[in-house]
Design a protein around this motif. Structure first.
Motif, PDB file in Angstrom:
ATOM      1  N   GLY A 139       0.800  -1.229   0.000  1.00 30.79           N
ATOM      2  CA  GLY A 139       0.000   0.000   0.000  1.00 30.79           C
ATOM      3  C   GLY A 139       0.829   1.274   0.000  1.00 30.79           C
ATOM      4  O   GLY A 139       0.309   2.355   0.275  1.00 30.79           O
ATOM      5  N   LEU A 140       2.114   1.160  -0.325  1.00 31.99           N
ATOM      6  CA  LEU A 140       2.980   2.346  -0.317  1.00 31.99           C
ATOM      7  C   LEU A 140       3.167   2.896  -1.727  1.00 31.99           C
ATOM      8  O   LEU A 140       2.958   2.181  -2.720  1.00 31.99           O
ATOM      9  CB  LEU A 140       4.361   2.008   0.260  1.00 31.99           C
ATOM     10  N   ARG A 141       3.574   4.154  -1.785  1.00 30.75           N
ATOM     11  CA  ARG A 141       3.969   4.736  -3.071  1.00 30.75           C
ATOM     12  C   ARG A 141       5.327   4.147  -3.457  1.00 30.75           C
ATOM     13  O   ARG A 141       6.141   3.826  -2.589  1.00 30.75           O
ATOM     14  CB  ARG A 141       4.078   6.254  -2.988  1.00 30.75           C
ATOM     15  N   THR A 142       5.569   4.082  -4.775  1.00 32.02           N
ATOM     16  CA  THR A 142       6.795   3.439  -5.247  1.00 32.02           C
ATOM     17  C   THR A 142       7.689   4.442  -5.970  1.00 32.02           C
ATOM     18  O   THR A 142       7.202   5.338  -6.671  1.00 32.02           O
ATOM     19  CB  THR A 142       6.462   2.312  -6.236  1.00 32.02           C
ATOM     20  N   GLY A 143       8.994   4.252  -5.816  1.00 29.87           N
ATOM     21  CA  GLY A 143       9.940   5.090  -6.537  1.00 29.87           C
ATOM     22  C   GLY A 143      11.150   4.291  -6.958  1.00 29.87           C
ATOM     23  O   GLY A 143      11.514   3.310  -6.306  1.00 29.87           O
ATOM     24  N   VAL A 144      11.763   4.710  -8.069  1.00 29.60           N
ATOM     25  CA  VAL A 144      13.017   4.087  -8.495  1.00 29.60           C
ATOM     26  C   VAL A 144      14.064   5.185  -8.675  1.00 29.60           C
ATOM     27  O   VAL A 144      13.759   6.261  -9.199  1.00 29.60           O
ATOM     28  CB  VAL A 144      12.831   3.264  -9.793  1.00 29.60           C
ATOM     29  N   CYS A 155       6.156   2.939 -16.016  1.00 28.39           N
ATOM     30  CA  CYS A 155       4.695   3.001 -15.862  1.00 28.39           C
ATOM     31  C   CYS A 155       4.247   2.341 -14.553  1.00 28.39           C
ATOM     32  O   CYS A 155       3.068   2.407 -14.202  1.00 28.39           O
ATOM     33  CB  CYS A 155       3.983   2.406 -17.062  1.00 28.39           C
ATOM     34  N   ASP A 156       5.173   1.714 -13.818  1.00 29.63           N
ATOM     35  CA  ASP A 156       4.809   1.049 -12.558  1.00 29.63           C
ATOM     36  C   ASP A 156       5.189   1.867 -11.320  1.00 29.63           C
ATOM     37  O   ASP A 156       4.943   1.418 -10.205  1.00 29.63           O
ATOM     38  CB  ASP A 156       5.526  -0.306 -12.460  1.00 29.63           C
ATOM     39  N   VAL A 157       5.837   3.010 -11.501  1.00 30.90           N
ATOM     40  CA  VAL A 157       6.292   3.765 -10.328  1.00 30.90           C
ATOM     41  C   VAL A 157       5.608   5.128 -10.234  1.00 30.90           C
ATOM     42  O   VAL A 157       5.170   5.694 -11.230  1.00 30.90           O
ATOM     43  CB  VAL A 157       7.840   3.954 -10.323  1.00 30.90           C
ATOM     44  N   ASP A 158       5.535   5.632  -9.005  1.00 31.08           N
ATOM     45  CA  ASP A 158       4.953   6.948  -8.757  1.00 31.08           C
ATOM     46  C   ASP A 158       6.005   8.050  -8.857  1.00 31.08           C
ATOM     47  O   ASP A 158       5.668   9.225  -8.957  1.00 31.08           O
ATOM     48  CB  ASP A 158       4.337   6.997  -7.355  1.00 31.08           C
ATOM     49  N   LEU A 159       7.278   7.643  -8.790  1.00 34.02           N
ATOM     50  CA  LEU A 159       8.345   8.642  -8.734  1.00 34.02           C
ATOM     51  C   LEU A 159       9.638   8.075  -9.326  1.00 34.02           C
ATOM     52  O   LEU A 159       9.954   6.901  -9.113  1.00 34.02           O
ATOM     53  CB  LEU A 159       8.553   9.031  -7.265  1.00 34.02           C
ATOM     54  N   VAL A 160      10.344   8.916 -10.080  1.00 29.04           N
ATOM     55  CA  VAL A 160      11.701   8.575 -10.526  1.00 29.04           C
ATOM     56  C   VAL A 160      12.647   9.561  -9.880  1.00 29.04           C
ATOM     57  O   VAL A 160      12.420  10.769  -9.909  1.00 29.04           O
ATOM     58  CB  VAL A 160      11.851   8.672 -12.064  1.00 29.04           C
ATOM     59  N   LEU A 161      13.707   9.040  -9.275  1.00 29.44           N
ATOM     60  CA  LEU A 161      14.718   9.887  -8.642  1.00 29.44           C
ATOM     61  C   LEU A 161      15.999   9.799  -9.459  1.00 29.44           C
ATOM     62  O   LEU A 161      16.624   8.739  -9.539  1.00 29.44           O
ATOM     63  CB  LEU A 161      14.969   9.399  -7.205  1.00 29.44           C
ATOM     64  N   VAL A 162      16.369  10.915 -10.078  1.00 31.77           N
ATOM     65  CA  VAL A 162      17.649  10.980 -10.782  1.00 31.77           C
ATOM     66  C   VAL A 162      18.676  11.558  -9.806  1.00 31.77           C
ATOM     67  O   VAL A 162      18.569  12.716  -9.392  1.00 31.77           O
ATOM     68  CB  VAL A 162      17.547  11.851 -12.058  1.00 31.77           C
ATOM     69  N   MET A 163      19.652  10.736  -9.409  1.00 32.47           N
ATOM     70  CA  MET A 163      20.688  11.197  -8.482  1.00 32.47           C
ATOM     71  C   MET A 163      21.586  12.206  -9.196  1.00 32.47           C
ATOM     72  O   MET A 163      22.085  11.943 -10.291  1.00 32.47           O
ATOM     73  CB  MET A 163      21.540  10.023  -7.985  1.00 32.47           C
TER      74      MET A 163
END
Ligand code: DX5
Ligand code: ZN
Length: 222
Positions: free
Chosen positions: A111-116, A132-140
């Motif tokens: 039940g959590l939001r997802t990020g990669v 399309c499966d994640v709520d957030l993308v983090l570019v370091m």
């Protein structure tokens, strides 16, 4: 295309760990919509920071969503622990999750939001299939492991590439940047397409306080 507002995610890694509750409350009073919590295991990155019990303590003192950035090996082993501790979002590294698709589904199943997240040397193409499966993308924008590092400008074309990937498919996923973000670097990332800015030192080490630092960052990207 209509752009969503810029959001600031204060990274509590740069806060005084003896006064974390104060830091969280001051950030909340300044109107941020989440806290960024950096988890480091001494294996995926050289540094060791905090674990689920600190997330649990933070959960008791703030209502802000807790965005937990897992810089750890085998993140699957800790999904339940961070979910039970009260994390809102779990961000895992593409480089650290061998079966990334399964990991993301497991986070969502809790039940959590997802990020990669992707490191500076990882190409945007590596997240093409998971986007399309994640709520957030983090570019370091630094190599993960430490706060207070210098922004790596070579990541700007990649931010732009990820923005294009998101827009082309009209996805609702957030594009976040993390590392060396301050009033001078933030506008460059926003221009490239970032909409969520993680900032640690620029917020918690500011001589004039947390609220003033957050205002300064907001003004820089307005
Ligand atoms: C780096 C962490 C960042 C870090 C950012 O490994 O993921 O979230 O705290 O700190 P600053 O803003 O100081 O670069
Ligand atoms: Zn982080």
């Amino acid at each position: 295309m209509e752009r969503e507002p810029i959001r600031i995610a204060p990274s509590i890694l740069a806060a005084d760990f003896a006064r974390l509750g104060d830091a969280a409350n001051q950030a909340a009073a300044a109107g941020v919509d989440r806290l960024h919590v950096d988890v480091m295991d001494g294996h995926f990155v050289p540094n060791i920071s905090i674990g689920p019990i600190v997330v649990q303590s933070l959960r008791r003192v703030t209502r802000l969503p807790l965005e937990t950035h897992l810089m750890i090996e085998q993140p699957d082993r800790y999904i339940d622990a961070f979910a039970d501790a009260g994390a809102t979002t779990l961000i895992v590294h593409q480089e650290g999750a061998i079966h990334l698709h399964r990991t993301i589904q497991q986070i969502r199943a809790r039940g959590l939001r997802t990020g990669v997240a992707i490191n500076p040397a990882t190409p945007a193409a590596m997240i093409q299939e998971i986007l399309c499966d994640v709520d957030l993308v983090l570019v370091m924008t630094v190599n993960p492991g430490f706060g207070g590092q210098e922004f790596i400008a070579d990541t700007l074309p990649k931010i732009r590439a990820v923005r294009e990937m998101i827009d082309r498919r009209s996805l609702h996923c957030e594009l976040e940047v993390d590392g060396g973000i301050d009033p001078s670097t933030a506008p460059r990332t926003v221009e490239a397409g970032a909409r969520v800015l993680v900032a640690g030192s620029a917020i918690f080490h500011a001589a004039d306080g947390i609220a003033a630092a957050i205002d300064r960052l907001r003004a820089a990207v307005r």
